[in-house]
Design an enzyme around this catalytic site. Structure first.
Site, mmCIF file in Angstrom:
data_model
loop_
_atom_site.group_PDB
_atom_site.id
_atom_site.type_symbol
_atom_site.label_atom_id
_atom_site.label_comp_id
_atom_site.label_asym_id
_atom_site.label_seq_id
_atom_site.Cartn_x
_atom_site.Cartn_y
_atom_site.Cartn_z
ATOM 1 N N ALA A 46 0.678 -1.260 0.193
ATOM 2 C CA ALA A 46 -0.152 -0.093 -0.009
ATOM 3 C C ALA A 46 0.653 1.216 -0.009
ATOM 4 O O ALA A 46 0.110 2.330 0.139
ATOM 5 C CB ALA A 46 -0.964 -0.084 1.237
ATOM 6 N N THR A 48 2.551 2.465 -2.694
ATOM 7 C CA THR A 48 2.432 3.084 -4.037
ATOM 8 C C THR A 48 1.290 2.492 -4.735
ATOM 9 O O THR A 48 0.581 1.556 -4.330
ATOM 10 C CB THR A 48 3.738 2.912 -4.612
ATOM 11 O OG1 THR A 48 3.616 3.536 -6.043
ATOM 12 C CG2 THR A 48 3.888 1.384 -5.017
ATOM 13 N N SER A 174 -5.739 -10.685 -11.989
ATOM 14 C CA SER A 174 -5.719 -10.109 -13.282
ATOM 15 C C SER A 174 -6.397 -10.770 -14.282
ATOM 16 O O SER A 174 -6.465 -12.083 -14.360
ATOM 17 C CB SER A 174 -4.046 -9.858 -13.570
ATOM 18 O OG SER A 174 -3.704 -9.527 -14.621
ATOM 19 N N TYR A 200 3.868 -15.125 -14.521
ATOM 20 C CA TYR A 200 2.942 -14.212 -13.725
ATOM 21 C C TYR A 200 1.541 -14.566 -13.868
ATOM 22 O O TYR A 200 0.916 -14.488 -13.068
ATOM 23 C CB TYR A 200 3.121 -12.737 -14.639
ATOM 24 C CG TYR A 200 2.275 -11.668 -14.219
ATOM 25 C CD1 TYR A 200 2.294 -11.118 -12.910
ATOM 26 C CD2 TYR A 200 1.225 -11.377 -15.057
ATOM 27 C CE1 TYR A 200 1.405 -9.858 -12.689
ATOM 28 C CE2 TYR A 200 0.175 -10.309 -14.718
ATOM 29 C CZ TYR A 200 0.401 -9.680 -13.374
ATOM 30 O OH TYR A 200 -0.499 -8.975 -13.138
#
Length: 334
Positions: A46, A48, A174, A200
């Site tokens: 948290a 950025t 995602s 990823y």
């Protein structure tokens, strides 16, 4: 980087059309006006980007916010900035390195000792497309930070979340999960040539599978868990993609990215929505793209894969050995 394929007719060139397209792709602000005074919220990563903006949004709504970050100096600076902007002094920084099981256990132990309850846990922190690095415990970095670290953290904090029920867990995944595959023979890329993109995608698929299985295990507890794709945002997350290192990419793709890529503030709206919306009370085990529930990839719906991944994850992080019981001596969910 996630890709959206849109008809050319939608793109347009007029400024007004561009703004409309940006709104269409990015989604809007959180429609819920719910405030959360008296509620304790943990947001990982948290200091950025989306995490910082999510913490800011929830601080505006009156919550007690705990920023959990690897870099404590940056975390404290972010907490100070949020306190100044919101005039909410219940915003605190805590050290949490998701690439270290020791750090995760230390963080959880401190939360268990110092916080009466945890009402909202937002598993936001992530790394993306990094080189073939490993965590302190030898896990492939993207799997370790994005998924395994949050898997352990969430399990360690379940008693606190149950004590605060109705409570919520929000897992940031995602759209990239649709290209993911769980390779149980080589989860940590020790046998294959490393593919940073595939690693990823695997980590983000693991998050959706974890969400589905955890939701099943939490039925009847008053704790809900959902996963989301916040959208593609202008954050530090994409620093390893090389996209911004090329003058050609910046010049050619810059205008397109302006149309398609969210600001961190806009990308934080889905997390905020899942955390506070009254209409989502009791909604669990779902996947959201932006503010709307969507069907995830078929592999993300496979219960057998989800259960197998849970068992393997528990083994990898030592959950069964070191965390076989809760603070009150009750067994962890099975």
């Amino acid at each position: 980087m996630n890709r959206y394929i849109l008809p050319l007719s939608v793109l347009g060139t007029a400024a007004g059309g561009a703004v409309l397209l940006k709104d269409f792709v990015a989604g809007g602000a959180c429609p819920s006006k719910t405030t959360i005074p008296g509620k304790t919220v943990i947001v990982t990563g948290a200091n950025t980007g989306i995490g910082k903006q999510t913490a800011l949004e929830l601080a505006k709504r009156g919550g007690t916010i705990i920023l959990a970050c690897r870099d404590l100096e940056k975390c404290e600076a972010a907490a100070k900035e949020i306190r100044g902007e919101t005039l909410n002094h219940r915003v605190n920084a805590r050290h949490l390195d998701l690439a270290s099981l020791k750090s995760i256990r230390e963080f959880a132990a401190k939360i268990i000792e110092e916080e009466e309850r945890v009402h909202i846990l937002i598993n936001n922190a992530a790394v993306m497309r990094c080189p073939h690095w490993t965590t302190e415990d030898g896990f492939e970095m993207q799997l370790g930070v994005n998924y395994l670290g949050h898997f352990l953290l969430t399990n360690l904090l379940l008693d606190k979340l149950k004590a605060a029920a109705p409570s919520r867990i929000i897992n940031l995944s995602s759209l990239a999960h649709v290209a993911g595959h769980i390779d149980f023979e080589d989860l940590n890329w020790e046998k294959r040539k490393y593919d940073t993109k595939a690693a990823y995608c695997q980590s983000k698929l693991a998050i959706v599978l974890f969400t589905k299985e955890l939701s099943r295990r939490l039925q009847g507890t008053g704790v809900t868990v959902n996963a989301l794709h916040p959208g593609v945002a202008r954050t530090e997350l994409g620093r390893h993609t090389g996209m911004h290192n090329s003058a050609f990419s910046s010049f050619t793709l810059g205008p397109i990215f302006w149309l398609l890529v969210k600001s961190p503030q806009l990308a934080a709206q889905p997390s905020t929505y899942l955390a506070v919306a009254e209409e989502l009370e009791g909604v669990s085990g779902k996947y959201f793209e932006g503010l709307k529930e969507k069907a995830p990839a078929p592999e993300a719906e496979d219960e057998e894969i989800a259960q197998r991944l849970w068992a393997e994850s528990a083994r990898l992080v030592g959950l069964e050995m070191s965390c076989g019981s809760s603070e009150r001596g009750q067994p962890l969910p099975k």
